[in-house]
Motif scaffolding. Structure first.
Motif, PDB file in Angstrom:
ATOM      1  N   HIS A 141      14.141  28.466 -11.898  1.00 30.40           N
ATOM      2  CA  HIS A 141      14.981  29.232 -11.110  1.00 30.40           C
ATOM      3  C   HIS A 141      13.902  30.367 -10.507  1.00 30.40           C
ATOM      4  CE1 HIS A 141      19.086  27.937 -11.180  1.00 30.40           C
ATOM      5  NE2 HIS A 141      18.887  27.811 -12.383  1.00 30.40           N
ATOM      6  N   HIS A 173      20.394  33.243 -18.425  1.00 33.22           N
ATOM      7  CA  HIS A 173      20.874  32.083 -17.821  1.00 33.22           C
ATOM      8  C   HIS A 173      21.206  30.623 -18.679  1.00 33.22           C
ATOM      9  CE1 HIS A 173      21.548  29.239 -14.592  1.00 33.22           C
ATOM     10  NE2 HIS A 173      20.459  28.518 -14.889  1.00 33.22           N
ATOM     11  N   GLU A 227      22.425  25.293 -19.657  1.00 33.56           N
ATOM     12  CA  GLU A 227      20.962  25.013 -18.854  1.00 33.56           C
ATOM     13  C   GLU A 227      19.853  25.592 -19.780  1.00 33.56           C
ATOM     14  OE1 GLU A 227      21.582  23.769 -14.663  1.00 33.56           O
ATOM     15  OE2 GLU A 227      21.927  25.910 -14.787  1.00 33.56           O
TER      16      GLU A 227
HETATM   17 ZN    ZN Z   1      20.075  26.730 -13.940  1.00 36.39          ZN
END
Ligand code: ZN
Length: 138
Positions: A91, A81, A85
């Motif tokens: 998350h 991910h 970011e």
């Molecule tokens: Zn994120």
């Protein structure tokens, strides 16, 4: 049946924090005028949680350690991910700690056990983030 909606905003100066929001939720119930019903409190962001537990600083340090073992923040490169970011761990921490709390309202008060408190768990702070409070009842 009456309904009431309000957004609470939290800007946490650190990446992670646990904030007791029980008083703010009770204030929403007072404002709503609802005496018998239900309140839903949910994080509106996917890197923050709302949960019920004990207001005890040792426990919050234990949560921090446990969550870091399960989903360590660093190295950022361990997560697919990350890149644009760096918040993949946030998350996952949110997924473990949950999105929302639903609580009963009796005689205009949160109908809680002796040690139950509502917390906002921030896992990717340093920016304003919102919590929805929705109350239904009469
Ligand atoms: Zn994120």
């Amino acid at each position: 049946m009456k309904s009431f909606r309000k957004e609470l905003t939290f800007t946490v100066p650190s990446r992670r924090a646990y904030i007791n929001i029980t008083g703010q939720v009770q204030k929403c119930i007072d404002e709503s005028g609802i005496k018998e019903g239900m309140v839903l409190v949910n994080a509106m962001h996917i890197t923050a949680s709302v949960f019920v537990n004990d207001d005890e600083s040792g426990l919050h340090q234990d949560f921090e350690k446990w969550l870091e073992q399960l989903a360590p923040e660093k190295p950022y490169s361990q997560y697919k991910h990350n890149g644009y970011e760096d918040n993949a761990d946030a998350h996952m921490k949110r997924q473990i700690m949950g999105r929302e709390v639903v609580a009963a309202i009796t005689s205009g008060k949160l109908d809680f056990g002796p040690w139950e408190q509502i917390f906002y768990g921030e896992f990717d702070g340093k920016r304003p983030k919102r919590v929805l409070v929705k109350i239904i009842g009469e």
